[in-house]
Design a protein around this motif. Structure first.
Motif, PDB file in Angstrom:
ATOM      1  N   LEU A 136     -77.920 -10.320  94.514  1.00 23.45           N
ATOM      2  CA  LEU A 136     -77.732  -9.889  93.127  1.00 23.45           C
ATOM      3  C   LEU A 136     -76.595  -8.877  92.984  1.00 23.45           C
ATOM      4  CD1 LEU A 136     -81.462  -9.503  92.009  1.00 23.45           C
ATOM      5  CD2 LEU A 136     -79.870 -11.342  91.413  1.00 23.45           C
ATOM      6  N   VAL A 137     -75.918  -8.582  94.096  1.00 27.20           N
ATOM      7  CA  VAL A 137     -74.747  -7.692  94.088  1.00 27.20           C
ATOM      8  C   VAL A 137     -73.610  -8.418  94.795  1.00 27.20           C
ATOM      9  CG1 VAL A 137     -73.864  -5.409  94.667  1.00 27.20           C
ATOM     10  CG2 VAL A 137     -76.319  -5.728  94.308  1.00 27.20           C
ATOM     11  N   ASN A 138     -72.487  -8.630  94.103  1.00 25.23           N
ATOM     12  CA  ASN A 138     -71.392  -9.343  94.755  1.00 25.23           C
ATOM     13  C   ASN A 138     -70.478  -8.377  95.509  1.00 25.23           C
ATOM     14  OD1 ASN A 138     -69.656  -8.136  92.920  1.00 25.23           O
ATOM     15  ND2 ASN A 138     -69.302  -9.985  91.711  1.00 25.23           N
ATOM     16  N   GLY A 139     -69.380  -8.887  96.023  1.00 29.54           N
ATOM     17  CA  GLY A 139     -68.492  -8.077  96.848  1.00 29.54           C
ATOM     18  C   GLY A 139     -67.831  -6.932  96.103  1.00 29.54           C
ATOM     19  N   ASP A 140     -67.770  -7.015  94.767  1.00 31.44           N
ATOM     20  CA  ASP A 140     -67.199  -5.938  93.955  1.00 31.44           C
ATOM     21  C   ASP A 140     -68.252  -4.949  93.483  1.00 31.44           C
ATOM     22  OD1 ASP A 140     -64.694  -7.079  94.155  1.00 31.44           O
ATOM     23  OD2 ASP A 140     -64.914  -8.250  92.313  1.00 31.44           O
ATOM     24  N   TRP A 189     -70.999 -14.931  90.930  1.00 34.30           N
ATOM     25  CA  TRP A 189     -70.486 -15.478  92.185  1.00 34.30           C
ATOM     26  C   TRP A 189     -69.426 -16.558  91.983  1.00 34.30           C
ATOM     27  CZ3 TRP A 189     -71.191 -13.067  96.559  1.00 34.30           C
ATOM     28  CH2 TRP A 189     -72.278 -12.189  96.678  1.00 34.30           C
ATOM     29  N   ASP A 190     -68.884 -16.622  90.766  1.00 34.98           N
ATOM     30  CA  ASP A 190     -67.798 -17.569  90.475  1.00 34.98           C
ATOM     31  C   ASP A 190     -68.157 -18.994  90.890  1.00 34.98           C
ATOM     32  OD1 ASP A 190     -65.334 -18.283  89.465  1.00 34.98           O
ATOM     33  OD2 ASP A 190     -64.270 -17.932  91.352  1.00 34.98           O
ATOM     34  N   GLY A 191     -69.415 -19.344  90.616  1.00 33.51           N
ATOM     35  CA  GLY A 191     -69.851 -20.712  90.891  1.00 33.51           C
ATOM     36  C   GLY A 191     -70.291 -20.979  92.306  1.00 33.51           C
TER      37      GLY A 191
END
Length: 309
Positions: free
Chosen positions: A31-35, A76-78
């Motif tokens: 639920l937390v992306n790289g950014d 997550w951009d898909g």
């Protein structure tokens, strides 16, 4: 949800807990992306100064599944991590279950003390706003937040920056223990909100307060359980005394004992002091009602689960 990024001791307690299922940890990490961006449904705009976790979770439950999946897909951009794949109803169910477990293991037993820090921060910001206006109050939140006329902007150090019009819309300040700087909604068209690091975090710890300090020796008698049961909404001592047929002094003594034990919280409205149950009090009352026992009329206060992130 990104323990290594935050200094606050509560942030890293979940993954190290023996009771934390691996599936929950994987899902929370997803639920937390790289950014360090999270979906907006995890950080809803508060509807009151002291929102409750159950109300916020109910808000997630009532969201259309398509909205949740759309936010996760954008996060997550898909390219969704495995933990977030599957039928929409299943993803929603797993997200809510993981958050509830996260609250139970990492926050519930500490939340009364930590919540007081957040309440104090809100009072401080209100004072700053009264003295210096909205622009001045924003400057105390983060050097990356700016207000130009009616346009709010925030520059992110790692992710997408934020710009939202305040024209005809209320801006909500939200203190948090889990942000490195100013945070904000992913969707700039939604209600404007700034999440920022709360003042006074260093005075807190991940160790529960000693039982004596929290009033652990003050037992919940049948009369206190009745009093606790009447606090469904903000209520004054006078109203409670009239309903119970007791003196205000007697009721006030009971309320202070419940407040010391973390089961009741108080807020001032004009000249009135309003009392209501905390989530700790709600969980304890639910347990007492579910397991009534005439031969055990007294129950020791405990801190039970009541999700919040």
């Amino acid at each position: 949800m990104a323990p290594t990024a935050y200094r606050h001791p509560l942030a890293c307690s979940h993954a190290s807990e023996p009771g934390a299922p691996a599936a929950h940890v994987d899902l929370l990490a997803a639920l937390v992306n790289g950014d360090f961006t999270t979906p907006d449904f995890l950080t809803p705009r508060p509807e009151s100064p002291q929102p409750r976790i159950r109300d916020e979770l109910n808000g997630v439950v009532n969201l259309p599944t398509t909205s949740i999946l759309k936010e996760l897909d954008a996060l997550w951009d898909g390219h969704l991590p495995q933990a977030l794949r599957g039928p929409g109803w299943s993803v929603r169910s797993r997200v809510i279950e993981a958050i509830e477990h996260y609250w139970s293991h990492s926050f519930a037993r500490f939340w009364v003390e930590h919540r007081s820090i957040l309440a104090a921060d809100i009072q401080y910001r209100a004072t700053q706003m009264a003295a210096h206006g909205l622009a001045g109050a924003l400057e105390t939140l983060s050097p990356h937040v700016r207000l130009a006329v009616d346009q709010l902007t925030a520059v992110s150090r790692v992710g997408t920056s934020y710009a939202a019009s305040l024209s005809g819309r209320d801006l909500v300040f939200v203190p948090s223990f889990f942000t490195l700087g100013a945070s904000y909604p992913v969707d700039p068209t939604g209600p404007p909100m700034v999440i920022y690091p709360a003042r006074g975090q260093r005075s807190t710890s991940a160790q529960p307060a000693p039982t004596g300090a929290r009033g652990g020796h003050n037992l919940l008698s049948a009369s206190r359980a009745d009093l606790l049961g009447m606090l469904d909404g903000p209520t004054t001592t006078r109203e409670l005394a009239a309903s119970l047929g007791k003196t205000e002094q007697a009721v006030n003594q009971q309320l202070q004992a419940l407040r010391t034990s973390g089961m009741v919280e108080a807020s001032r409205s004009g000249r009135c002091v309003l009392y209501r149950r905390t989530e700790v009090g709600e969980d304890l009352l639910r347990m007492v009602r579910a397991h009534p026992a005439a031969d055990h009329p007294i129950v020791e206060p405990v801190h039970l689960a009541g999700p919040h992130v």
